[in-house]
Design a protein around this motif. Structure first.
Motif, short mmCIF file in Angstrom:
data_model
loop_
_atom_site.label_atom_id
_atom_site.label_comp_id
_atom_site.label_asym_id
_atom_site.label_seq_id
_atom_site.Cartn_x
_atom_site.Cartn_y
_atom_site.Cartn_z
N SER A 41 0.89 -1.16 0.05
CA SER A 41 0.01 0.02 0.01
C SER A 41 0.86 1.24 -0.19
O SER A 41 2.14 1.21 0.21
N THR A 47 -2.24 8.40 1.12
CA THR A 47 -3.63 8.57 0.33
C THR A 47 -4.33 9.59 0.98
O THR A 47 -4.85 10.18 0.12
N GLU A 78 1.12 4.51 -4.12
CA GLU A 78 1.49 3.02 -3.98
C GLU A 78 2.53 2.99 -5.11
O GLU A 78 3.48 2.30 -5.11
N ARG A 154 -11.02 2.57 -1.16
CA ARG A 154 -10.18 2.75 0.07
C ARG A 154 -10.08 1.09 0.56
O ARG A 154 -10.98 0.30 0.35
N GLY A 155 -8.60 0.80 0.92
CA GLY A 155 -8.45 -0.35 1.43
C GLY A 155 -8.14 -1.43 0.27
O GLY A 155 -7.98 -2.56 0.31
N SER A 157 -5.77 -2.31 -1.66
CA SER A 157 -4.61 -3.16 -1.97
C SER A 157 -4.95 -4.74 -1.54
O SER A 157 -4.21 -5.48 -2.23
#
Ligand code: ADP
Ligand code: ASP
Ligand code: MG
Length: 426
Positions: A41, A47, A78, A154-155, A157
């Motif tokens: 991430s 982010t 990333e 979001r989240g 990865s």
């Protein structure tokens, strides 16, 4: 020798020191003979920082052109962490190369900021693995058919890692994070929460969809669809711990429901503050009302979650439902300006200060009275339930958000989730 995918979250990649630790851990696996793909991430906070800059410049912006630029921007987090990790691996004497989503490529649809992965080309990665390299691939992003960079929500990865593991038919996907596994509930809210050694795929899917952010829901869906062996574990153990010990630590997401798992009626508690409640008051109680209200909401591409319609009084009824908080204003506006006048509704009211608390467990299938135990535990704390929704393996309630932590703790106690694992034979 196995093909292993590691994923490291933002906190795990949070500083150069932590990136060095990640590199040493990955190097240990590589030296043990495994073919390694690593999905990082962005460094923690990055982010949010990038999206914050966008908000500063264009506070009221929305729409596709803006979404495209948001993805262009957010994907850089990333890209930076992946390059840093590849350098750190090289510094450990490991031959490593990093790729962005578009270089692999990871192909997605064009729903900016919440794109879905459609396919992954494994040729380039395989060639590098065959040459003995460790391959680092950016999490959270891909490219659409028009050549635009997209991000996965979001989240996301987690989803990148599991999808890459599925595409490469990896032997296992290990999700390294800042807690040492999946707990009965968020250990930051309930310190007595216990780590589960195993959790069934179905329960993990419910936990993730009901708010446990330890895994993005789509990553669990991918794991289920492609039967990717998935484990959640800590990135904060010393990097040089015994590899076999590390490989069996954390929480395994299992696809078999073993007998022991059936014994725990409730396995976990999830919660979220992401929703808002809207009620359309005093609408005529006649066929087609739900369709007229929710049809208009669906046409505006707004997802609805919990729904209730009250019993009618004098031919009138109230109709309530929840939407994501981001969609609250839009939904309220739509109902007030278009739907309510057409239906001659008395009023449209909304409340953003709500939360949803859910109990989850495959054991609920074979036990009756679980929901009423939940309601009693909440009533003992004086917590009013505003809405209820149930399915085979979960019961959710909507309550005032100020009671969220109290409710989660009370339910955790009520269902004995703080008991030692051996008492419950989990
Ligand atoms: P990462 O940056 O590694 O992706 P996240 O912050 O996305 O990490 O997810 C890990 C966090 O999820 C933990 O720090 C924890 O607070 C939270 N969490 C929520 N529910 C649970 C749960 N049931 N078990 C473990 N962690 C949970
Ligand atoms: N960096 C992205 C985010 O914060 C993706 C991720 O961390 O999984 O949402
Ligand atoms: Mg995460």
């Amino acid at each position: 020798m196995a093909l292993i995918v590691h994923k490291y979250g933002g906190t795990s990649m949070g500083s150069t020191e932590r990136i060095r630790n990640v590199a040493r851990r990955v190097a240990k696996w590589h030296k043990a003979g495994h073919r390694m793909v690593v999905v990082p991430s962005a460094m923690s906070g990055e982010t949010n920082r990038l999206l914050g800059l966008a908000k500063e410049l264009a506070p009221a912006a929305s729409g596709r052109a803006y979404g495209r630029e948001l993805d262009m921007l957010a994907a850089t987090g990333e890209q930076a962490s992946s390059a840093l990790l590849a350098m750190a691996l090289q510094a450990e004497g490991v031959d490593a190369v990093s790729y962005t989503g578009w270089q692999v490529p990871v192909r997605t649809d064009d729903a900016y900021t919440k794109a879905r992965i459609e396919s992954i080309d494994d040729a380039r990665v395989r060639a590098d693995l065959d040459a003995g390299k460790v391959v680092v691939i950016t999490g959270f992003q891909g490219i659409d058919a028009g050549g635009n960079i997209t991000t996965l929500g979001r989240g996301g990865s987690d989803t990148s890692a599991v999808a890459i593991a599925a595409a490469l038919k990896a032997d296992e996907c290990l999700i390294y994070t800042d807690v040492d596994g999946v707990y009965t509930t968020d250990p930051r809210v309930v310190p007595e929460a216990r780590r589960m050694e195993r959790v069934s795929f179905e329960e993990m899917l419910e936990m993730a969809s009901l708010g446990s952010k330890v895994l993005q829901i789509r990553s669990v869906e991918f794991a289920g669809k492609y039967k990717v062996p998935l484990r959640v574990l800590s990135s904060f153990t010393p990097w040089d711990i015994d590899l076999n010990e590390e490989a069996t630590s954390g929480t395994l997401i299992t696809f078999e429901e073993d007998a022991d798992m059936e014994r725990a009626v409730v396995s976990g508690i999830a919660f979220n503050r992401d929703e808002a409640k809207i009620a359309v008051l005093g609408v005529p109680d006649k066929p087609g009302i739900a369709y007229q209200i929710l049809g208009a909401v669906a046409d505006a591409k707004i997802e609805v979650d919990v729904i209730i319609q009250n019993v009618s009084k004098d031919g009138k009824t109230d109709f309530s439902f929840t939407v994501h908080r981001n969609d609250f204003e839009k939904t309220l506006d739509l109902l007030k300006t278009q739907v309510a006048p057409a239906l001659q509704a008395a009023d449209v009211v909304g409340d953003t200060r709500i939360c949803k608390v859910s109990i989850v467990g495959i054991g609920m299938r074979s036990h009756v009275g679980v929901a009423s135990r939940m309601f009693k535990a909440l009533s003992d704390e004086g917590i009013n339930i505003q809405m209820i929704s149930t399915s085979e393996i979960k019961t959710s309630v909507v309550i005032d958000e100020k009671y969220m932590e109290l409710a989660v703790r009370a339910l955790h106690r009520e269902f004995d989730l703080d008991q030692a694992a051996d008492t419950l034979k989990r």
